[in-house]
Design a protein around this motif. Structure first.
Motif, PDB file in Angstrom:
ATOM      1  N   VAL A 157      10.286  20.505 -46.177  1.00 36.65           N
ATOM      2  CA  VAL A 157       9.053  21.146 -45.731  1.00 36.65           C
ATOM      3  C   VAL A 157       8.453  20.299 -44.613  1.00 36.65           C
ATOM      4  CG1 VAL A 157       6.692  21.801 -46.379  1.00 36.65           C
ATOM      5  CG2 VAL A 157       8.594  22.266 -47.935  1.00 36.65           C
ATOM      6  N   ARG A 158       8.218  20.928 -43.465  1.00 34.98           N
ATOM      7  CA  ARG A 158       7.638  20.239 -42.306  1.00 34.98           C
ATOM      8  C   ARG A 158       6.153  20.550 -42.234  1.00 34.98           C
ATOM      9  NH1 ARG A 158      11.461  18.404 -38.543  1.00 34.98           N
ATOM     10  NH2 ARG A 158       9.635  17.173 -37.989  1.00 34.98           N
ATOM     11  N   THR A 159       5.405  19.648 -41.629  1.00 33.97           N
ATOM     12  CA  THR A 159       3.963  19.824 -41.476  1.00 33.97           C
ATOM     13  C   THR A 159       3.612  19.724 -39.999  1.00 33.97           C
ATOM     14  OG1 THR A 159       3.605  18.765 -43.614  1.00 33.97           O
ATOM     15  CG2 THR A 159       1.702  18.974 -42.181  1.00 33.97           C
TER      16      THR A 159
ATOM     17  N   GLY B 196       6.558  31.657 -45.420  1.00 36.94           N
ATOM     18  CA  GLY B 196       7.699  31.904 -46.292  1.00 36.94           C
ATOM     19  C   GLY B 196       7.382  31.770 -47.765  1.00 36.94           C
ATOM     20  N   ARG B 197       8.269  31.080 -48.466  1.00 34.95           N
ATOM     21  CA  ARG B 197       8.137  30.940 -49.920  1.00 34.95           C
ATOM     22  C   ARG B 197       6.871  30.188 -50.316  1.00 34.95           C
ATOM     23  NH1 ARG B 197       9.413  25.956 -51.714  1.00 34.95           N
ATOM     24  NH2 ARG B 197      10.560  24.594 -50.306  1.00 34.95           N
ATOM     25  N   LEU B 198       6.347  29.346 -49.427  1.00 37.01           N
ATOM     26  CA  LEU B 198       5.111  28.620 -49.754  1.00 37.01           C
ATOM     27  C   LEU B 198       3.940  29.592 -49.891  1.00 37.01           C
ATOM     28  CD1 LEU B 198       5.531  25.602 -47.319  1.00 37.01           C
ATOM     29  CD2 LEU B 198       6.003  25.645 -49.781  1.00 37.01           C
ATOM     30  N   ALA B 199       3.859  30.555 -48.987  1.00 34.69           N
ATOM     31  CA  ALA B 199       2.809  31.577 -49.074  1.00 34.69           C
ATOM     32  C   ALA B 199       2.995  32.437 -50.323  1.00 34.69           C
ATOM     33  CB  ALA B 199       2.808  32.445 -47.822  1.00 34.69           C
TER      34      ALA B 199
ATOM     35  N   GLN C 276      -0.316  22.411 -34.041  1.00 37.14           N
ATOM     36  CA  GLN C 276       0.953  22.835 -33.458  1.00 37.14           C
ATOM     37  C   GLN C 276       1.853  21.666 -33.019  1.00 37.14           C
ATOM     38  OE1 GLN C 276       0.169  25.855 -30.520  1.00 37.14           O
ATOM     39  NE2 GLN C 276      -0.879  27.147 -31.991  1.00 37.14           N
ATOM     40  N   GLU C 277       1.628  20.488 -33.613  1.00 33.99           N
ATOM     41  CA  GLU C 277       2.499  19.332 -33.369  1.00 33.99           C
ATOM     42  C   GLU C 277       3.039  18.856 -34.713  1.00 33.99           C
ATOM     43  OE1 GLU C 277       2.328  16.800 -30.467  1.00 33.99           O
ATOM     44  OE2 GLU C 277       1.199  18.093 -29.137  1.00 33.99           O
ATOM     45  N   LEU C 278       4.354  18.702 -34.822  1.00 33.19           N
ATOM     46  CA  LEU C 278       4.942  18.218 -36.065  1.00 33.19           C
ATOM     47  C   LEU C 278       4.502  16.784 -36.319  1.00 33.19           C
ATOM     48  CD1 LEU C 278       8.563  19.644 -35.838  1.00 33.19           C
ATOM     49  CD2 LEU C 278       6.695  20.446 -37.294  1.00 33.19           C
ATOM     50  N   VAL C 279       4.113  16.517 -37.566  1.00 32.48           N
ATOM     51  CA  VAL C 279       3.694  15.174 -37.970  1.00 32.48           C
ATOM     52  C   VAL C 279       4.468  14.783 -39.215  1.00 32.48           C
ATOM     53  CG1 VAL C 279       1.386  15.412 -36.969  1.00 32.48           C
ATOM     54  CG2 VAL C 279       1.739  16.016 -39.363  1.00 32.48           C
ATOM     55  N   SER C 280       4.626  13.480 -39.403  1.00 30.78           N
ATOM     56  CA  SER C 280       5.324  13.017 -40.600  1.00 30.78           C
ATOM     57  C   SER C 280       4.477  12.029 -41.390  1.00 30.78           C
ATOM     58  CB  SER C 280       6.673  12.393 -40.229  1.00 30.78           C
ATOM     59  OG  SER C 280       6.474  11.316 -39.344  1.00 30.78           O
ATOM     60  N   LEU C 281       3.366  11.586 -40.823  1.00 31.25           N
ATOM     61  CA  LEU C 281       2.481  10.639 -41.490  1.00 31.25           C
ATOM     62  C   LEU C 281       1.105  11.253 -41.651  1.00 31.25           C
ATOM     63  CD1 LEU C 281       3.476   7.465 -39.452  1.00 31.25           C
ATOM     64  CD2 LEU C 281       4.341   8.142 -41.695  1.00 31.25           C
TER      65      LEU C 281
ATOM     66  N   PRO D 283       8.279  25.845 -44.487  1.00 32.08           N
ATOM     67  CA  PRO D 283       9.466  25.659 -45.329  1.00 32.08           C
ATOM     68  C   PRO D 283      10.722  25.735 -44.473  1.00 32.08           C
ATOM     69  CG  PRO D 283       8.737  27.913 -45.496  1.00 32.08           C
ATOM     70  CD  PRO D 283       7.728  27.184 -44.620  1.00 32.08           C
ATOM     71  N   PRO D 284      11.865  25.327 -45.027  1.00 34.29           N
ATOM     72  CA  PRO D 284      13.111  25.449 -44.272  1.00 34.29           C
ATOM     73  C   PRO D 284      13.368  26.906 -43.931  1.00 34.29           C
ATOM     74  CG  PRO D 284      13.478  24.403 -46.420  1.00 34.29           C
ATOM     75  CD  PRO D 284      12.052  24.802 -46.350  1.00 34.29           C
ATOM     76  N   MET D 285      13.889  27.125 -42.768  1.00 39.60           N
ATOM     77  CA  MET D 285      14.197  28.500 -42.318  1.00 39.60           C
ATOM     78  C   MET D 285      15.683  28.767 -42.528  1.00 39.60           C
ATOM     79  SD  MET D 285      11.467  29.773 -41.340  1.00 39.60           S
ATOM     80  CE  MET D 285       9.983  29.701 -40.390  1.00 39.60           C
ATOM     81  N   SER D 286      15.978  29.992 -42.823  1.00 35.19           N
ATOM     82  CA  SER D 286      17.380  30.380 -42.910  1.00 35.19           C
ATOM     83  C   SER D 286      17.523  31.718 -42.184  1.00 35.19           C
ATOM     84  CB  SER D 286      17.829  30.506 -44.362  1.00 35.19           C
ATOM     85  OG  SER D 286      17.127  31.541 -45.009  1.00 35.19           O
ATOM     86  N   GLY D 287      18.672  32.041 -41.833  1.00 38.30           N
ATOM     87  CA  GLY D 287      18.889  33.304 -41.141  1.00 38.30           C
ATOM     88  C   GLY D 287      20.276  33.327 -40.537  1.00 38.30           C
TER      89      GLY D 287
END
Length: 79
Positions: A49-51, A8-11, A55-60, A74-78
């Motif tokens: 923004v998630r990382t 998204g916007r990050l790219a 293919q596993e979400l991490v927060s640390l 980035p956050p998705m909208s639609g």
């Protein structure tokens, strides 16, 4: 070397979607991005923004292997 994917916007902000960046941890990767592209680093700090690592979400911070894939989402909208 980590395969880094931006969406998204990050790219759009970075001007690339996929790139290999040498890093041993997520913190190291973020530090390298901060040095190379402060605007992208700032965008990655947004709370929405998630990382994902391999293919596993991490927060640390996590260690990265030689074939790790890191995706910044980035956050998705639609509708």
């Amino acid at each position: 070397m980590a395969r880094v994917l931006l969406f998204g916007r990050l790219a759009d902000l970075a001007g690339w979607r996929e790139r290999d960046i040498p890093a041993v941890s997520l913190a190291d990767l973020r530090g390298r991005i901060a040095t190379e592209d402060p605007a992208l680093f700032e965008a990655l700090q947004a709370p929405a923004v998630r990382t994902a690592v391999d293919q596993e979400l991490v927060s640390l911070d996590v260690a990265l292997g030689p074939d790790s894939e890191v995706a910044f989402l980035p956050p998705m909208s639609g509708g």
